[in-house]
Enzyme design. Structure first.
Site, short mmCIF file in Angstrom:
data_model
loop_
_atom_site.label_atom_id
_atom_site.label_comp_id
_atom_site.label_asym_id
_atom_site.label_seq_id
_atom_site.Cartn_x
_atom_site.Cartn_y
_atom_site.Cartn_z
CB SER A 260 66.25 -75.20 22.70
OG SER A 260 66.10 -76.53 23.65
CE LYS A 261 63.29 -79.60 15.60
NZ LYS A 261 62.07 -79.20 14.89
NE ARG A 262 69.00 -79.51 24.46
CZ ARG A 262 69.68 -78.32 24.09
NH1 ARG A 262 70.37 -78.06 23.02
NH2 ARG A 262 69.74 -77.33 24.92
CG ASP A 270 58.58 -78.10 14.47
OD1 ASP A 270 59.03 -78.92 13.34
OD2 ASP A 270 59.52 -77.78 15.04
#
Length: 492
Positions: A260-262, A270
């Site tokens: 996930s992005k976290r 990206d």
């Protein structure tokens, strides 16, 4: 066997997730391995989550990665277009088709109108949770006679259409990765098929689309596994031939949690922005959940196509290991021509204000030497500016105590003076001159080996280890070297 037809069907809700790219890649590899067709369909029935420009970004990411599809949605001359015999390939343009098939299900008794308000549904779910039950629709509207329900619909009462699953029926199917699966209808909700806004849910649209587009194999993430029995039931309700199912393991991070992005980079964009090469990312991504029989790790797209099979796809989540990605990508950087890597590196050098467009066009050969000097030591292009900053910085400092110590030797002033004296004899440093420079200094001073090379390197780069000395001399040039060496002399 009929022609293999697979599809990748993302929602245009933002950038393409790395897990989505892997799903697209496996679809592509399977289609090409079987001389089949790979289709791109856009699933945009959830209008609340749409993101402007997301279709273009998805297509752009697939194109960049080299995952080419045969039909579906394309971008040409900045316009979204469709190619193929089974369109429209964007779900929001197929609403009349879904409406027709929903009505067929209602007529056959496999679906029903539901008039329950959101408030009532929330209450039912809360009550079920309190009792420790699995929250699902309680079937209140199942028993409303069709005639009565149709009149309420005709009178404009807000409603949805739900799937009418039979009670206590085992639904069985075979998954090419997970084997035989059985789920009982008592454990499944009467799924909404058509929302109150006239848009179908994923479950309705996906079955209709896959059937009409003649999809033979549905290859998707394992999060859709619990929904598959509903889809199987719909195929049976329509009397259609069912496709083969393949549910891929989730892409996980090192903690075995969903990527996930976290935790950092998760979108294709990206990785692209950091300067990963498409072939490096694709090669590594293929191995996150699949391995060829010979366990080879460096594979071209053509080799992957040749070796791919679902028998070799793991059942458990694939770990996305950035270190391994860097190793694979580093291999492709080293294998690439210096011209290609230079072209890719220029925007990163401009971003750091090391060079500008004019410099890039005028100093092409110099830039190639710069890139060639550090090419072996980078894993992705965005690392390059950090590796070459000692060339562009106004001043350099010894990086540690060892480096400082090397500049404190008794012979260092003699060495620094000899370097300045020798450089003052020439206009500039070319590669030929750079190749003989250190030997010339050795002859002039009698200093050799480590005593010659180490202090010189520290004086002009700040570090006792690093790239080829000949390249550094050429890249820094006469004036920079004199400036740096003079600074050491002034300190002594």
């Amino acid at each position: 066997m009929s022609e293999v037809r697979v599809r990748f069907a993302p929602s245009p809700t933002g950038y393409l997730h790395i897990g989505g790219l892997r799903t697209a890649l496996y679809n592509y590899l399977y289609a090409k391995h079987n001389n089949g067709k790979f289709i791109l369909r856009i699933e945009d029935t959830d209008q609340t989550r749409l993101v402007e420009g997301a279709i273009e970004n998805l297509i752009n990411s697939l194109e960049w990665a080299g995952v080419k599809y045969d039909e579906g949605v394309f971008v040409e001359n900045h316009k979204v277009i469709e190619k193929g015999d089974y369109g429209p390939y964007i779900q929001s343009q197929r609403l009349d088709i879904y409406k027709k098939y929903v009505e067929e299900l209602i007529d056959k008794g496999h679906a029903y109108y539901c008039f329950c308000s959101k408030e009532r549904l929330d209450e039912v779910r809360e009550e079920q949770k309190v009792k420790g039950l699995v929250p699902k629709y309680d079937g209140l509207c199942r028993s409303i006679p069709l005639e009565e329900a149709s009149m309420r619909v005709a009178n404009g009462e807000e409603h949805v259409v739900r799937l009418k699953l039979p009670h206590d029926l085992d639904i069985k199917f075979h998954d090419l990765v997970r084997g035989d699966i059985v789920i009982n209808t008592n454990d499944i909700d009467d799924q909404v098929l058509m929302k109150s806004d006239g848009f179908p849910t994923y479950h309705m649209a996906v079955v209709v689309d896959d059937h009409l587009m003649k999809i033979t194999h549905i290859v998707r993430g394992e999060e859709w596994l619990p929904s598959t029995p509903k889809h199987i039931y719909l195929y049976d309700a329509f009397g259609w031939e069912k496709p083969e199912y393949v549910h891929l393991p989730t892409v996980l991070n090192k903690d075995r949690k969903k990527l996930s992005k976290r935790q950092g980079d998760v979108s294709v964009e990206d990785f692209r922005e950091k300067g990963y090469l498409p072939e490096g990312l694709i090669n590594y991504l293929a191995l996150v959940g699949w391995s060829p029989e010979d366990n080879e790790e460096i594979l071209t797209l053509e080799e992957m196509v040749e070796k791919f099979s679902f028998e070799r796809v793991a059942r458990t989540g694939g770990i996305f290991d950035k270190d391994k990605l860097d190793w694979v990508n580093g291999h492709y950087i080293r294998s690439s021509s210096v011209e290609r890597i230079t072209e890719l590196a220029i925007p990163y050098l401009i971003k750091e204000n090391y060079i500008d467009e004019k410099f890039a066009s005028e100093k092409e050969e110099w830039l190639k030497v710069l890139v060639d000097t550090v090419k072996e030591s980078i894993s992705y292009i965005a690392e390059l500016p950090e590796k070459v900053k000692f060339i562009f910085n106004e001043e350099v400092e010894p990086e540690d105590d060892n480096a400082k110590e090397l500049l404190e030797g008794e012979h260092v002033p003699q060495l620094m003076n000899a370097i300045i004296e020798e450089l003052n004899k020439v206009e500039s440093i070319d590669m030929e001159y750079a190749k003989t420079f250190m030997k010339t200094i050795q002859k002039a001073t009698g200093i050799k080996g480590k005593n010659l090379y180490m202090p010189t390197r520290v004086a002009i780069t700040g570090s006792e280890h690093g790239p080829e000395m000949v390249n550094i001399l050429y890249l820094l040039g006469k004036d920079n070297i004199i400036k740096r060496v003079s600074k050491i002399l002034n300190k002594n």
